[in-house]
Design a protein around this motif. Structure first.
Motif, short mmCIF file in Angstrom:
data_model
loop_
_atom_site.label_atom_id
_atom_site.label_comp_id
_atom_site.label_asym_id
_atom_site.label_seq_id
_atom_site.Cartn_x
_atom_site.Cartn_y
_atom_site.Cartn_z
N LEU A 254 0.84 -1.21 0.00
CA LEU A 254 0.00 0.00 0.00
C LEU A 254 0.87 1.26 0.00
O LEU A 254 0.55 2.24 -0.67
N LYS B 275 -6.41 5.43 -3.97
CA LYS B 275 -7.07 4.29 -3.33
C LYS B 275 -6.16 3.71 -2.25
O LYS B 275 -6.62 3.39 -1.15
N GLU C 42 -6.82 3.43 1.74
CA GLU C 42 -6.71 2.16 2.47
C GLU C 42 -5.80 2.33 3.69
O GLU C 42 -6.11 1.82 4.77
#
Length: 185
Positions: free
Chosen positions: A12, A22, A26
């Motif tokens: 991530l 995105k 997250e």
């Protein structure tokens, strides 16, 4: 040679560095609640804690390319949150760390079932509010947030030795306050 700390959310962070909104969202969802707890325990006000974490996440995402993954993203973010929280307190020049009843993670929920424990926790919180600001900062960062003295020194811009000394003095003073109030430890 520096070794990279492999974080479970490494992918991530990489995606976030590549501009993925995105991935940033997250990361926000993964860490927002924990960071709110950290900020709340320091600033003692939910609305201000929410402001602190919003600013901290914005700052972290702006500086994501500076994150070298020598530690976890969570620890790096926590340092930003603590720093911003302390800066907020310095701006408003109030006592640090009023531990509110809403603070999470202070003790196991099972302990809170015991009336005597409730009473002692409230007395300790009250006694901590009597500590000088410097003592409260160090003892809170060490005992509640789990930072070591080197990290506290960096956060508060003091030496590691000063952090240790302040911590020992804070413990002694807290013990005196509790003894004066007839609270056994």
């Amino acid at each position: 040679m520096d070794t990279l700390f492999v974080d479970k959310h490494y992918h991530l962070v990489v995606e976030c560095k590549q501009g993925s909104k995105k991935a940033c969202f997250e990361l926000y969802k993964l860490y927002a609640k924990a960071m709110l707890n950290v900020a709340f325990r320091i600033v003692g006000n939910v609305a201000e804690a929410e402001d602190v974490i919003q600013e901290s996440f914005l700052d972290a995402f702006k500086r994501i390319h500076d994150f070298r993954q020598e530690t976890t993203f969570g620890l790096w973010l926590k340092q930003i949150v603590v720093s911003r929280s302390i800066n907020l307190l310095r701006k408003r020049k109030v006592e640090l760390v009023e531990l509110g009843d809403d603070a999470d993670n202070l003790a196991d929920e099972e302990q809170y079932d015991d009336q005597e424990t409730h009473y002692k926790v409230a007395q300790i919180k009250e006694a901590m509010n009597e500590l000088p600001e410097g003592y409260k900062q160090v003892i809170s960062l060490y005992l509640i947030e789990g930072y070591d003295h080197e990290e506290i020194g960096q956060i508060l811009n003091i030496t590691e030795n000063t952090s240790r000394t302040q911590f020992l003095r804070a413990k002694r003073k807290l013990s005196e306050i509790l003894s004066r109030k007839g609270i056994t430890q």
